[in-house]
Design a protein around this motif. Structure first.
Motif, PDB file in Angstrom:
ATOM      1  N   TRP A 157      -9.520   3.739   5.172  1.00  0.00           N
ATOM      2  CA  TRP A 157      -9.453   5.043   5.832  1.00  0.00           C
ATOM      3  C   TRP A 157      -9.308   4.825   7.328  1.00  0.00           C
ATOM      4  O   TRP A 157      -9.934   3.921   7.885  1.00  0.00           O
ATOM      5  CB  TRP A 157     -10.736   5.840   5.597  1.00  0.00           C
TER       6      TRP A 157
ATOM      7  N   VAL B 220      -3.903   2.988  -0.180  1.00  0.00           N
ATOM      8  CA  VAL B 220      -4.360   2.553  -1.494  1.00  0.00           C
ATOM      9  C   VAL B 220      -3.353   1.561  -2.051  1.00  0.00           C
ATOM     10  O   VAL B 220      -2.142   1.718  -1.885  1.00  0.00           O
ATOM     11  CB  VAL B 220      -4.538   3.763  -2.445  1.00  0.00           C
TER      12      VAL B 220
ATOM     13  N   SER C 143       1.715  11.905   0.901  1.00  0.00           N
ATOM     14  CA  SER C 143       1.657  10.463   0.688  1.00  0.00           C
ATOM     15  C   SER C 143       3.071   9.947   0.502  1.00  0.00           C
ATOM     16  O   SER C 143       4.009  10.718   0.272  1.00  0.00           O
ATOM     17  CB  SER C 143       0.771  10.093  -0.502  1.00  0.00           C
TER      18      SER C 143
ATOM     19  N   SER D 184      -5.691   4.519  -7.896  1.00  0.00           N
ATOM     20  CA  SER D 184      -5.788   5.969  -7.768  1.00  0.00           C
ATOM     21  C   SER D 184      -6.228   6.369  -6.367  1.00  0.00           C
ATOM     22  O   SER D 184      -6.958   5.640  -5.693  1.00  0.00           O
ATOM     23  CB  SER D 184      -6.787   6.506  -8.787  1.00  0.00           C
ATOM     24  N   TRP D 185      -5.839   7.571  -5.952  1.00  0.00           N
ATOM     25  CA  TRP D 185      -6.274   8.109  -4.664  1.00  0.00           C
ATOM     26  C   TRP D 185      -7.732   8.548  -4.686  1.00  0.00           C
ATOM     27  O   TRP D 185      -8.259   8.957  -3.658  1.00  0.00           O
ATOM     28  CB  TRP D 185      -5.398   9.280  -4.246  1.00  0.00           C
ATOM     29  N   THR D 186      -8.401   8.442  -5.824  1.00  0.00           N
ATOM     30  CA  THR D 186      -9.819   8.798  -5.854  1.00  0.00           C
ATOM     31  C   THR D 186     -10.665   7.806  -5.062  1.00  0.00           C
ATOM     32  O   THR D 186     -11.778   8.129  -4.645  1.00  0.00           O
ATOM     33  CB  THR D 186     -10.338   8.870  -7.290  1.00  0.00           C
TER      34      THR D 186
ATOM     35  N   TYR E  60       0.806  -1.210   0.000  1.00  0.00           N
ATOM     36  CA  TYR E  60       0.000   0.000   0.000  1.00  0.00           C
ATOM     37  C   TYR E  60       0.841   1.263   0.000  1.00  0.00           C
ATOM     38  O   TYR E  60       1.856   1.362   0.692  1.00  0.00           O
ATOM     39  CB  TYR E  60      -0.922   0.033   1.230  1.00  0.00           C
TER      40      TYR E  60
ATOM     41  N   ALA F 239      -1.080   7.590   2.914  1.00  0.00           N
ATOM     42  CA  ALA F 239      -1.269   9.036   2.785  1.00  0.00           C
ATOM     43  C   ALA F 239      -1.970   9.611   4.001  1.00  0.00           C
ATOM     44  O   ALA F 239      -2.608   8.882   4.767  1.00  0.00           O
ATOM     45  CB  ALA F 239      -2.074   9.351   1.531  1.00  0.00           C
TER      46      ALA F 239
ATOM     47  N   PHE G 168      -4.756  12.693   4.591  1.00  0.00           N
ATOM     48  CA  PHE G 168      -5.686  13.660   4.039  1.00  0.00           C
ATOM     49  C   PHE G 168      -6.165  14.550   5.187  1.00  0.00           C
ATOM     50  O   PHE G 168      -6.032  14.201   6.368  1.00  0.00           O
ATOM     51  CB  PHE G 168      -6.908  12.963   3.439  1.00  0.00           C
TER      52      PHE G 168
ATOM     53  N   ARG H  74      -5.460  15.928  -0.066  1.00  0.00           N
ATOM     54  CA  ARG H  74      -4.369  15.000   0.218  1.00  0.00           C
ATOM     55  C   ARG H  74      -3.162  15.832   0.633  1.00  0.00           C
ATOM     56  O   ARG H  74      -2.599  16.565  -0.178  1.00  0.00           O
ATOM     57  CB  ARG H  74      -4.060  14.113  -0.982  1.00  0.00           C
TER      58      ARG H  74
ATOM     59  N   PRO I 128      -9.479   5.337  -2.104  1.00  0.00           N
ATOM     60  CA  PRO I 128      -8.593   4.585  -1.222  1.00  0.00           C
ATOM     61  C   PRO I 128      -9.235   3.282  -0.732  1.00  0.00           C
ATOM     62  O   PRO I 128     -10.456   3.203  -0.595  1.00  0.00           O
ATOM     63  CB  PRO I 128      -8.345   5.536  -0.059  1.00  0.00           C
TER      64      PRO I 128
END
Length: 119
Positions: free
Chosen positions: A109, A97, A48, A102-104, A30, A33, A35, A45, A106
């Protein structure tokens, strides 16, 4: 899967260190990151770091003040925040992630930890 800690109240110019512990056995798979979400603002963000901890990313708003690091043996990711400003006030979340995604969206959380910087 992700447990964040270390938030609190600090005066402007002060420092805080956030930590995030992961429980997955495949932590190295992984990208990690941090946020943040401030009241009335979009989620951002902040930083990361790649699987090996050698390639960090920082938002322009925190460059030179925040440092992200990870310890794969301990399955931890940390965010050292120095020279804090009132505009850094937000709820901070750690996230994970899978490499290549993509970080769109994850995969995991953390629960969020409040950071409040007083002027």
């Amino acid at each position: 899967q992700l447990q964040a800690s270390g938030g609190g109240l600090v005066q402007a110019g002060g420092s805080l260190r956030l930590s995030c512990a992961a429980s997955t056995r495949t932590f190295r798979s992984y990208i990690m990151a941090w946020f943040r979400r401030a009241p009335g603002k979009e989620r951002e963000r902040v930083a990361s770091i790649n699987w090996s901890g050698t390639i960090p990313y920082y938002a322009d708003s925190v460059k030179g003040r925040f440092t992200i690091s990870r310890d794969n043996a301990e399955k931890m990711v940390s965010l050292q925040m120095n020279s804090l400003k009132p505009e850094d006030t937000a709820v901070y979340f750690c996230a994970a992630v899978l490499i290549g995604k993509s970080w769109t969206s994850p995969d995991y959380w953390g629960q969020g930890t409040q950071v409040t910087v007083s002027s």
